[in-house]
Motif scaffolding. Structure first.
Motif, PDB file in Angstrom:
ATOM      1  N   GLU A   1       0.843  -1.187   0.000  1.00  0.00           N
ATOM      2  CA  GLU A   1       0.000   0.000   0.000  1.00  0.00           C
ATOM      3  C   GLU A   1       0.875   1.232   0.000  1.00  0.00           C
ATOM      4  OE1 GLU A   1      -3.224   1.786   3.033  1.00  0.00           O
ATOM      5  OE2 GLU A   1      -3.686  -0.191   2.251  1.00  0.00           O
ATOM      6  N   GLY A   2       0.283   2.318  -0.487  1.00  0.00           N
ATOM      7  CA  GLY A   2       1.013   3.562  -0.536  1.00  0.00           C
ATOM      8  C   GLY A   2       1.738   3.711  -1.854  1.00  0.00           C
ATOM      9  N   PRO A   3       2.351   4.855  -2.085  1.00  0.00           N
ATOM     10  CA  PRO A   3       3.061   5.097  -3.337  1.00  0.00           C
ATOM     11  C   PRO A   3       4.330   4.271  -3.391  1.00  0.00           C
ATOM     12  CG  PRO A   3       3.457   6.879  -1.785  1.00  0.00           C
ATOM     13  CD  PRO A   3       2.451   5.975  -1.143  1.00  0.00           C
ATOM     14  N   PRO A   4       4.966   4.185  -4.587  1.00  0.00           N
ATOM     15  CA  PRO A   4       6.224   3.438  -4.686  1.00  0.00           C
ATOM     16  C   PRO A   4       7.362   4.087  -3.915  1.00  0.00           C
ATOM     17  CG  PRO A   4       5.739   4.576  -6.738  1.00  0.00           C
ATOM     18  CD  PRO A   4       4.514   4.697  -5.878  1.00  0.00           C
ATOM     19  N   GLY A   5       7.208   5.342  -3.540  1.00  0.00           N
ATOM     20  CA  GLY A   5       8.213   6.038  -2.743  1.00  0.00           C
ATOM     21  C   GLY A   5       7.530   7.059  -1.855  1.00  0.00           C
ATOM     22  N   LEU A   6       8.272   7.604  -0.888  1.00  0.00           N
ATOM     23  CA  LEU A   6       7.731   8.683  -0.075  1.00  0.00           C
ATOM     24  C   LEU A   6       7.779   9.961  -0.907  1.00  0.00           C
ATOM     25  CD1 LEU A   6       9.314   8.139   3.455  1.00  0.00           C
ATOM     26  CD2 LEU A   6       6.908   7.905   2.835  1.00  0.00           C
ATOM     27  N   ASN A   7       6.631  10.488  -1.249  1.00  0.00           N
ATOM     28  CA  ASN A   7       6.550  11.685  -2.074  1.00  0.00           C
ATOM     29  C   ASN A   7       5.960  12.811  -1.231  1.00  0.00           C
ATOM     30  OD1 ASN A   7       6.123  13.696  -3.949  1.00  0.00           O
ATOM     31  ND2 ASN A   7       5.405  12.298  -5.539  1.00  0.00           N
ATOM     32  N   PHE A   8       6.808  13.706  -0.763  1.00  0.00           N
ATOM     33  CA  PHE A   8       6.345  14.755   0.132  1.00  0.00           C
ATOM     34  C   PHE A   8       5.567  15.838  -0.600  1.00  0.00           C
ATOM     35  CE2 PHE A   8       8.128  13.433   4.107  1.00  0.00           C
ATOM     36  CZ  PHE A   8       9.154  12.580   3.745  1.00  0.00           C
ATOM     37  N   ASN A   9       5.702  15.920  -1.920  1.00  0.00           N
ATOM     38  CA  ASN A   9       4.864  16.842  -2.674  1.00  0.00           C
ATOM     39  C   ASN A   9       3.424  16.364  -2.758  1.00  0.00           C
ATOM     40  OD1 ASN A   9       7.691  17.658  -4.342  1.00  0.00           O
ATOM     41  ND2 ASN A   9       6.265  19.313  -3.863  1.00  0.00           N
ATOM     42  N   SER A  10       3.189  15.064  -2.534  1.00  0.00           N
ATOM     43  CA  SER A  10       1.814  14.590  -2.454  1.00  0.00           C
ATOM     44  C   SER A  10       1.129  15.166  -1.224  1.00  0.00           C
ATOM     45  CB  SER A  10       1.776  13.060  -2.408  1.00  0.00           C
ATOM     46  OG  SER A  10       2.262  12.517  -3.608  1.00  0.00           O
ATOM     47  N   LYS A  11       1.888  15.375  -0.162  1.00  0.00           N
ATOM     48  CA  LYS A  11       1.350  15.945   1.070  1.00  0.00           C
ATOM     49  C   LYS A  11       1.221  17.471   0.965  1.00  0.00           C
ATOM     50  CE  LYS A  11       0.114  16.149   5.405  1.00  0.00           C
ATOM     51  NZ  LYS A  11       1.086  15.947   6.492  1.00  0.00           N
ATOM     52  N   LYS A  12       2.229  18.104   0.381  1.00  0.00           N
ATOM     53  CA  LYS A  12       2.199  19.563   0.200  1.00  0.00           C
ATOM     54  C   LYS A  12       2.742  19.864  -1.179  1.00  0.00           C
ATOM     55  CE  LYS A  12       3.347  23.966   2.300  1.00  0.00           C
ATOM     56  NZ  LYS A  12       3.934  24.675   3.476  1.00  0.00           N
ATOM     57  N   SER A  13       1.853  20.277  -2.073  1.00  0.00           N
ATOM     58  CA  SER A  13       2.248  20.422  -3.474  1.00  0.00           C
ATOM     59  C   SER A  13       3.192  21.592  -3.699  1.00  0.00           C
ATOM     60  CB  SER A  13       1.000  20.572  -4.355  1.00  0.00           C
ATOM     61  OG  SER A  13       0.247  21.709  -3.965  1.00  0.00           O
ATOM     62  N   VAL A  14       3.068  22.669  -2.901  1.00  0.00           N
ATOM     63  CA  VAL A  14       3.928  23.834  -3.065  1.00  0.00           C
ATOM     64  C   VAL A  14       4.918  23.881  -1.906  1.00  0.00           C
ATOM     65  CG1 VAL A  14       4.028  26.338  -3.253  1.00  0.00           C
ATOM     66  CG2 VAL A  14       2.110  25.090  -4.260  1.00  0.00           C
ATOM     67  N   ILE A  15       6.181  23.630  -2.205  1.00  0.00           N
ATOM     68  CA  ILE A  15       7.255  23.707  -1.205  1.00  0.00           C
ATOM     69  C   ILE A  15       8.213  24.804  -1.653  1.00  0.00           C
ATOM     70  CG2 ILE A  15       9.112  22.476  -0.034  1.00  0.00           C
ATOM     71  CD1 ILE A  15       7.645  19.872  -0.674  1.00  0.00           C
ATOM     72  N   LEU A  16       8.325  25.856  -0.863  1.00  0.00           N
ATOM     73  CA  LEU A  16       9.100  27.019  -1.260  1.00  0.00           C
ATOM     74  C   LEU A  16      10.482  27.000  -0.624  1.00  0.00           C
ATOM     75  CD1 LEU A  16       6.390  29.809  -0.950  1.00  0.00           C
ATOM     76  CD2 LEU A  16       7.003  28.463  -2.954  1.00  0.00           C
ATOM     77  N   THR A  17      11.501  27.303  -1.412  1.00  0.00           N
ATOM     78  CA  THR A  17      12.836  27.436  -0.866  1.00  0.00           C
ATOM     79  C   THR A  17      12.880  28.603   0.111  1.00  0.00           C
ATOM     80  OG1 THR A  17      15.164  27.719  -1.442  1.00  0.00           O
ATOM     81  CG2 THR A  17      13.589  28.911  -2.788  1.00  0.00           C
ATOM     82  N   GLY A  18      13.582  28.418   1.224  1.00  0.00           N
ATOM     83  CA  GLY A  18      13.691  29.456   2.243  1.00  0.00           C
ATOM     84  C   GLY A  18      12.481  29.599   3.130  1.00  0.00           C
ATOM     85  N   SER A  19      11.496  28.699   2.988  1.00  0.00           N
ATOM     86  CA  SER A  19      10.244  28.838   3.744  1.00  0.00           C
ATOM     87  C   SER A  19      10.357  28.342   5.180  1.00  0.00           C
ATOM     88  CB  SER A  19       9.124  28.064   3.044  1.00  0.00           C
ATOM     89  OG  SER A  19       9.426  26.672   3.029  1.00  0.00           O
ATOM     90  N   GLY A  20      11.340  27.476   5.446  1.00  0.00           N
ATOM     91  CA  GLY A  20      11.410  26.859   6.767  1.00  0.00           C
ATOM     92  C   GLY A  20      10.378  25.783   6.974  1.00  0.00           C
ATOM     93  N   ASP A  21       9.683  25.394   5.907  1.00  0.00           N
ATOM     94  CA  ASP A  21       8.632  24.382   6.020  1.00  0.00           C
ATOM     95  C   ASP A  21       9.172  23.052   6.532  1.00  0.00           C
ATOM     96  OD1 ASP A  21       6.618  26.011   5.170  1.00  0.00           O
ATOM     97  OD2 ASP A  21       6.545  25.242   3.119  1.00  0.00           O
ATOM     98  N   ILE A  22       8.367  22.378   7.337  1.00  0.00           N
ATOM     99  CA  ILE A  22       8.593  20.989   7.729  1.00  0.00           C
ATOM    100  C   ILE A  22       7.371  20.204   7.266  1.00  0.00           C
ATOM    101  CG2 ILE A  22       8.867  19.379   9.640  1.00  0.00           C
ATOM    102  CD1 ILE A  22      10.277  21.588  11.188  1.00  0.00           C
ATOM    103  N   ILE A  23       7.579  19.232   6.386  1.00  0.00           N
ATOM    104  CA  ILE A  23       6.473  18.460   5.822  1.00  0.00           C
ATOM    105  C   ILE A  23       6.548  17.049   6.379  1.00  0.00           C
ATOM    106  CG2 ILE A  23       5.354  17.641   3.727  1.00  0.00           C
ATOM    107  CD1 ILE A  23       7.781  20.476   3.418  1.00  0.00           C
ATOM    108  N   SER A  24       5.488  16.630   7.053  1.00  0.00           N
ATOM    109  CA  SER A  24       5.474  15.336   7.724  1.00  0.00           C
ATOM    110  C   SER A  24       4.459  14.403   7.098  1.00  0.00           C
ATOM    111  CB  SER A  24       5.146  15.500   9.213  1.00  0.00           C
ATOM    112  OG  SER A  24       6.133  16.263   9.874  1.00  0.00           O
ATOM    113  N   ILE A  25       4.807  13.118   7.057  1.00  0.00           N
ATOM    114  CA  ILE A  25       3.877  12.037   6.728  1.00  0.00           C
ATOM    115  C   ILE A  25       3.847  11.133   7.950  1.00  0.00           C
ATOM    116  CG2 ILE A  25       3.469  10.030   5.257  1.00  0.00           C
ATOM    117  CD1 ILE A  25       4.838  11.564   2.989  1.00  0.00           C
ATOM    118  N   LYS A  26       2.690  11.086   8.630  1.00  0.00           N
ATOM    119  CA  LYS A  26       2.591  10.387   9.904  1.00  0.00           C
ATOM    120  C   LYS A  26       1.639   9.207   9.800  1.00  0.00           C
ATOM    121  CE  LYS A  26       3.387  14.583  12.650  1.00  0.00           C
ATOM    122  NZ  LYS A  26       2.815  15.485  13.687  1.00  0.00           N
TER     123      LYS A  26
END
Length: 210
Positions: free
Chosen positions: A41-66
């Motif tokens: 189950e799940g995608p063939p890899g961990l794809n963090f853009n599936s969780k957050k499609s827009v990831i900006l450089t310098g944003s300080g974002d932390i994207i989690s898959i829990k």
């Protein structure tokens, strides 16, 4: 002038979206003799853009898959391991500490990666049930010993010879292995496709392979 500034910002954000559109981790899986590993189950890899499609450089974002979070469960990678009863499995998960653009060796151009590993060996019927009852490994653990069938207590008995008989002549059990995690914080890194690879190796613990 104000309209021009707004238009410029919009174009800039779209450029970052297009260039940071593949923050993912691919998997390589290896199993010892008489052990099978299947992606369930799940995608063939961990794809963090599936969780957050827009990831900006310098944003300080932390994207989690829990695991266990209803909004994240679709992105958790689940493997089903089938092996002979009476064994402990040695599971090694080798992963980078950060994602990089392939070929980019600049130290600052990396996005930190933290993995979360969990397993279920109590007879779950499917991957969804396994996620609910899974046991989380300690954060940072990369090597686990997992009984194919759980024991109430104490050390395992001497295992049978893994090379005596075949999988068709002895009972087997299932262990579910789940991989999730997080990337970030996203610093002032170069825009691009950041990737990594995780290797999962599964063997019988204590077996002599000489």
């Amino acid at each position: 002038m104000a309209k021009y500034r707004l238009g410029y910002v919009f174009i800039l954000l779209m450029a970052f979206y297009q260039n940071l559109s593949a923050q993912r981790i691919n998997f390589s899986v290896f199993a010892g003799e008489d052990i099978t590993i299947t992606s369930r189950e799940g995608p063939p890899g961990l794809n963090f853009n599936s969780k957050k499609s827009v990831i900006l450089t310098g944003s300080g974002d932390i994207i989690s898959i829990k695991r266990g979070n209803a909004a994240d469960d679709a992105y958790v990678v689940v493997y089903e391991i089938v092996a002979a009863e009476g064994f402990d499995l040695l599971v090694d998960v080798n992963a980078p500490s950060a994602l990089r653009i392939p070929g980019d060796t600049v130290a600052m151009n990396q996005i930190p990666l933290t993995l979360t590993i969990a397993y279920e060996n109590k007879g779950a019927n499917n991957a969804n049930a396994a996620k609910i009852n899974a046991i989380d490994a300690p954060l940072g653990a990369t090597s686990l010993i997992i009984p194919v069938l759980p024991r109430s207590s104490g050390a395992p008995p001497p295992p049978p010879d893994p090379f005596s008989g075949t999988t068709s002549s002895r009972p087997t059990g299932k262990v579910y292995l789940m991989i999730s995690g997080q990337i970030g914080p996203v610093g002032n890194v170069r825009t691009g496709t950041y990737e990594g690879e995780i290797q999962i190796n599964v063997n019988y613990a204590g077996a002599n392979y000489e």
